[in-house]
Design a protein around this motif. Structure first.
Motif, PDB file in Angstrom:
ATOM      1  N   ILE A 227       0.842  -1.208   0.000  1.00  0.00           N
ATOM      2  CA  ILE A 227       0.000   0.000   0.000  1.00  0.00           C
ATOM      3  C   ILE A 227       0.874   1.255   0.000  1.00  0.00           C
ATOM      4  CG2 ILE A 227      -1.719   1.323   1.293  1.00  0.00           C
ATOM      5  CD1 ILE A 227      -2.855  -1.337   2.299  1.00  0.00           C
ATOM      6  N   GLY A 228       1.918   1.232   0.825  1.00  0.00           N
ATOM      7  CA  GLY A 228       2.820   2.397   0.891  1.00  0.00           C
ATOM      8  C   GLY A 228       3.421   2.692  -0.475  1.00  0.00           C
ATOM      9  N   ALA A 229       3.897   1.633  -1.151  1.00  0.00           N
ATOM     10  CA  ALA A 229       4.541   1.832  -2.460  1.00  0.00           C
ATOM     11  C   ALA A 229       3.531   2.339  -3.478  1.00  0.00           C
ATOM     12  CB  ALA A 229       5.167   0.522  -2.930  1.00  0.00           C
ATOM     13  N   MET A 230       2.315   1.800  -3.432  1.00  0.00           N
ATOM     14  CA  MET A 230       1.308   2.203  -4.419  1.00  0.00           C
ATOM     15  C   MET A 230       0.885   3.658  -4.216  1.00  0.00           C
ATOM     16  SD  MET A 230       1.027  -0.400  -6.363  1.00  0.00           S
ATOM     17  CE  MET A 230       2.754  -0.522  -6.005  1.00  0.00           C
ATOM     18  N   LYS A 231       0.823   4.083  -2.940  1.00  0.00           N
ATOM     19  CA  LYS A 231       0.453   5.484  -2.680  1.00  0.00           C
ATOM     20  C   LYS A 231       1.544   6.430  -3.184  1.00  0.00           C
ATOM     21  CE  LYS A 231      -2.294   6.667   0.857  1.00  0.00           C
ATOM     22  NZ  LYS A 231      -2.900   6.801   2.186  1.00  0.00           N
ATOM     23  N   THR A 232       2.781   6.035  -2.972  1.00  0.00           N
ATOM     24  CA  THR A 232       3.888   6.866  -3.474  1.00  0.00           C
ATOM     25  C   THR A 232       3.831   6.946  -4.994  1.00  0.00           C
ATOM     26  OG1 THR A 232       5.182   5.878  -1.712  1.00  0.00           O
ATOM     27  CG2 THR A 232       6.396   7.194  -3.331  1.00  0.00           C
ATOM     28  N   LEU A 233       3.553   5.800  -5.608  1.00  0.00           N
ATOM     29  CA  LEU A 233       3.467   5.748  -7.068  1.00  0.00           C
ATOM     30  C   LEU A 233       2.364   6.678  -7.588  1.00  0.00           C
ATOM     31  CD1 LEU A 233       3.742   4.517  -9.886  1.00  0.00           C
ATOM     32  CD2 LEU A 233       2.491   2.521  -9.090  1.00  0.00           C
ATOM     33  N   LEU A 234       1.184   6.575  -6.974  1.00  0.00           N
ATOM     34  CA  LEU A 234       0.059   7.395  -7.430  1.00  0.00           C
ATOM     35  C   LEU A 234       0.329   8.881  -7.209  1.00  0.00           C
ATOM     36  CD1 LEU A 234      -2.856   5.125  -6.196  1.00  0.00           C
ATOM     37  CD2 LEU A 234      -2.222   5.600  -8.566  1.00  0.00           C
ATOM     38  N   ALA A 235       0.967   9.207  -6.077  1.00  0.00           N
ATOM     39  CA  ALA A 235       1.297  10.612  -5.801  1.00  0.00           C
ATOM     40  C   ALA A 235       2.254  11.127  -6.872  1.00  0.00           C
ATOM     41  CB  ALA A 235       1.910  10.749  -4.416  1.00  0.00           C
ATOM     42  N   GLY A 236       3.176  10.256  -7.308  1.00  0.00           N
ATOM     43  CA  GLY A 236       4.118  10.652  -8.362  1.00  0.00           C
ATOM     44  C   GLY A 236       3.400  10.887  -9.676  1.00  0.00           C
ATOM     45  N   ILE A 237       2.441  10.023  -9.987  1.00  0.00           N
ATOM     46  CA  ILE A 237       1.739  10.140 -11.263  1.00  0.00           C
ATOM     47  C   ILE A 237       0.826  11.363 -11.284  1.00  0.00           C
ATOM     48  CG2 ILE A 237       0.013   9.086 -12.773  1.00  0.00           C
ATOM     49  CD1 ILE A 237       1.018   6.343 -11.828  1.00  0.00           C
ATOM     50  N   PHE A 238       0.049  11.544 -10.206  1.00  0.00           N
ATOM     51  CA  PHE A 238      -0.963  12.616 -10.227  1.00  0.00           C
ATOM     52  C   PHE A 238      -0.508  13.867  -9.490  1.00  0.00           C
ATOM     53  CE2 PHE A 238      -3.454   8.752 -11.045  1.00  0.00           C
ATOM     54  CZ  PHE A 238      -4.052   9.134 -12.238  1.00  0.00           C
ATOM     55  N   GLU A 239       0.703  13.839  -9.035  1.00  0.00           N
ATOM     56  CA  GLU A 239       1.328  14.985  -8.384  1.00  0.00           C
ATOM     57  C   GLU A 239       0.583  15.459  -7.137  1.00  0.00           C
ATOM     58  OE1 GLU A 239       1.677  17.350 -11.867  1.00  0.00           O
ATOM     59  OE2 GLU A 239       3.655  16.528 -12.355  1.00  0.00           O
ATOM     60  N   ARG A 240      -0.097  14.562  -6.450  1.00  0.00           N
ATOM     61  CA  ARG A 240      -0.614  14.835  -5.108  1.00  0.00           C
ATOM     62  C   ARG A 240      -1.048  13.536  -4.446  1.00  0.00           C
ATOM     63  NH1 ARG A 240      -6.485  15.815  -5.960  1.00  0.00           N
ATOM     64  NH2 ARG A 240      -6.732  15.918  -8.211  1.00  0.00           N
ATOM     65  N   GLU A 241      -1.205  13.597  -3.118  1.00  0.00           N
ATOM     66  CA  GLU A 241      -1.647  12.416  -2.373  1.00  0.00           C
ATOM     67  C   GLU A 241      -3.074  12.048  -2.782  1.00  0.00           C
ATOM     68  OE1 GLU A 241      -0.220  10.574   0.201  1.00  0.00           O
ATOM     69  OE2 GLU A 241       1.654  11.671  -0.142  1.00  0.00           O
ATOM     70  N   LEU A 242      -3.298  10.763  -3.030  1.00  0.00           N
ATOM     71  CA  LEU A 242      -4.674  10.337  -3.315  1.00  0.00           C
ATOM     72  C   LEU A 242      -5.037   9.237  -2.327  1.00  0.00           C
ATOM     73  CD1 LEU A 242      -4.763   9.934  -7.217  1.00  0.00           C
ATOM     74  CD2 LEU A 242      -5.672  11.824  -5.865  1.00  0.00           C
ATOM     75  N   ASP A 243      -6.251   9.302  -1.796  1.00  0.00           N
ATOM     76  CA  ASP A 243      -6.725   8.205  -0.954  1.00  0.00           C
ATOM     77  C   ASP A 243      -6.864   6.955  -1.813  1.00  0.00           C
ATOM     78  OD1 ASP A 243      -6.843   9.489   1.387  1.00  0.00           O
ATOM     79  OD2 ASP A 243      -8.965  10.055   1.232  1.00  0.00           O
ATOM     80  N   VAL A 244      -6.596   5.812  -1.202  1.00  0.00           N
ATOM     81  CA  VAL A 244      -6.782   4.564  -1.947  1.00  0.00           C
ATOM     82  C   VAL A 244      -7.690   3.630  -1.159  1.00  0.00           C
ATOM     83  CG1 VAL A 244      -4.526   4.701  -3.050  1.00  0.00           C
ATOM     84  CG2 VAL A 244      -4.761   3.419  -0.907  1.00  0.00           C
ATOM     85  N   ARG A 245      -8.274   2.698  -1.885  1.00  0.00           N
ATOM     86  CA  ARG A 245      -9.016   1.635  -1.205  1.00  0.00           C
ATOM     87  C   ARG A 245      -8.663   0.328  -1.903  1.00  0.00           C
ATOM     88  NH1 ARG A 245     -15.339   2.272  -3.367  1.00  0.00           N
ATOM     89  NH2 ARG A 245     -14.887   1.516  -5.457  1.00  0.00           N
ATOM     90  N   MET A 246      -8.746  -0.751  -1.130  1.00  0.00           N
ATOM     91  CA  MET A 246      -8.398  -2.055  -1.678  1.00  0.00           C
ATOM     92  C   MET A 246      -9.650  -2.923  -1.688  1.00  0.00           C
ATOM     93  SD  MET A 246      -4.923  -1.855  -1.499  1.00  0.00           S
ATOM     94  CE  MET A 246      -4.035  -3.307  -0.994  1.00  0.00           C
ATOM     95  N   ARG A 247      -9.852  -3.555  -2.838  1.00  0.00           N
ATOM     96  CA  ARG A 247     -10.914  -4.557  -2.915  1.00  0.00           C
ATOM     97  C   ARG A 247     -10.233  -5.861  -3.241  1.00  0.00           C
ATOM     98  NH1 ARG A 247     -13.573  -3.780  -7.513  1.00  0.00           N
ATOM     99  NH2 ARG A 247     -12.112  -2.207  -8.255  1.00  0.00           N
ATOM    100  N   PRO A 248     -10.814  -6.983  -2.771  1.00  0.00           N
ATOM    101  CA  PRO A 248     -10.189  -8.244  -3.137  1.00  0.00           C
ATOM    102  C   PRO A 248     -10.241  -8.444  -4.647  1.00  0.00           C
ATOM    103  CG  PRO A 248     -12.212  -8.614  -1.862  1.00  0.00           C
ATOM    104  CD  PRO A 248     -12.014  -7.134  -1.931  1.00  0.00           C
TER     105      PRO A 248
END
Ligand code: DAH
Length: 339
Positions: A227-248
């Motif tokens: 989750i940590g890595a994916m949040k960093t990745l998304l912040a890099g792509i969209f240039e800001r922090e984005l909330d995430v949610r996980m579904r199975p």
């Protein structure tokens, strides 16, 4: 002497009257050719008294040169006149600047791929390449998708041989196992590239699309790391922090597997991009299945990892607001010029 002067006069008049280069040359032949009037004068030399021969010969030679000079002058004049009239007829303007060569630009997929490669490299990842024509083993078997597994149905595959050993890779995930074989753990890698599926194409499906696979292998990797890595990745792509949610999510090569959604970066309360849900589905991921580690030659008791499959085509479409995936590989210059 008069005969020669008259001849020159006559030659000049005929040359001036000739309408084109061919006519000028015909006149030239009539005077200076083997059977021409100048040659006829030359033929007279032996009949003259010896003391006159030299002077006569010289004057005939001068006459010949004078005719030739006039011929050349007329040819030059005709050529210049032709050029001038051509230019007039074709609106040729020698003062205009030359046309500039058309400038190309990088394809939006290439741009995003390079951006992400930089981002991942800054996070300690290595960028690897994998073959687009892949062995069934890497595309399926080693990813815990045996021959009779129903998960194969969802990956409409282009086969490259009768026996089905060679396929156009249906995803970049085979890069995971190839990386395990090549690298000493711990390691982090991404594998960007083209994937192929035998799809009925529509606005969101094409036979060729781009993904970027990610794999981290280390000791005691957990979902928290993922989750940590994916949040960093998304912040890099969209240039800001984005909330995430996980579904199975079910993918045979991860356990547990997830669909990771991000808060829609384009709206607060629903828009066409997130289909009014405020979430966008972006990143399937999970912890690497022990069978996959084993297929890659790693001991699952010792090593663990997480993997993700970023849909590059989808990401580019989201970012650039492209409404049809089929534009991407259309080669349409009017589409490409916009990037
Ligand atoms: N390879 C999957 C596909 O193309 C996507 C994917 C899912 C990749 C989960 C992953 C993963 O690495 O963990 O459908």
């Amino acid at each position: 002497m008069e005969d020669r002067e008259a001849l020159l006069e006559d030659a000049r008049a005929q040359i001036d009257a000739a309408a084109d280069a061919d006519a000028v040359k015909a006149v030239e032949r009539a005077f200076t050719g083997k059977k021409g009037s100048v040659s006829a004068l030359m033929a007279k030399i032996p009949t003259l008294p010896p003391e006159e021969r030299k002077a006569f010969g010289q004057s005939v030679n001068e006459l010949k040169r004078a005719i030739q000079a006039h011929v050349q002058a007329r040819l030059d004049a005709l050529a210049a006149a032709e050029l001038a009239s051509d230019r007039e007829a074709s609106d040729f303007d020698p003062t205009l600047p030359p046309p500039r060569p058309q400038r190309g630009s990088l394809h939006p997929i290439t741009q995003v791929t390079r951006e992400l490669e930089d981002l991942f490299e800054s996070m300690g990842y290595e960028v690897l390449d994998g073959p687009e024509v892949e062995l069934d083993f890497y595309n399926f078997e080693a990813l815990n998708i045996p021959a009779d597994h129903p998960a194969r149905d969802s990956q409409d595959t282009f086969f490259c041989d009768e026996a089905g050993h060679l396929v156009m890779r249906t995803h970049t995930s085979p890069g995971q196992v190839r990386a395990m074989e090549r690298l000493e753990p711990p390691f982090r890698i991404v594998v960007p590239g083209k994937c192929f599926r035998q799809e009925t194409t529509d606005a969101t499906h094409d036979h060729t699309f781009h993904q970027m696979e990610g794999l981290v292998v280390a000791k005691d990797v957990s979902v928290a790391h993922l989750i940590g890595a994916m949040k960093t990745l998304l912040a890099g792509i969209f240039e800001r922090e984005l909330d995430v949610r996980m579904r199975p999510g079910f993918f045979p090569f991860v356990e547990p597997g997830f669909e990771l959604d991000a808060r829609c970066p384009f709206c607060e309360d629903g828009c066409s991009v997130c289909k009014q849900t405020t979430w966008i589905e972006l990143l399937p991921c999970g912890l690497v299945h022990p069978n996959v580690l084993r297929a890659g030659g790693l001991d699952p008791e010792e090593w663990s990892g997480f993997a993700f499959g970023l849909g590059l085509s989808r990401l580019v479409m989201l970012r650039e607001e492209i409404d049809d995936i089929r534009h991407m590989l259309s080669g349409n210059v009017r589409f490409l010029e916009q990037f």
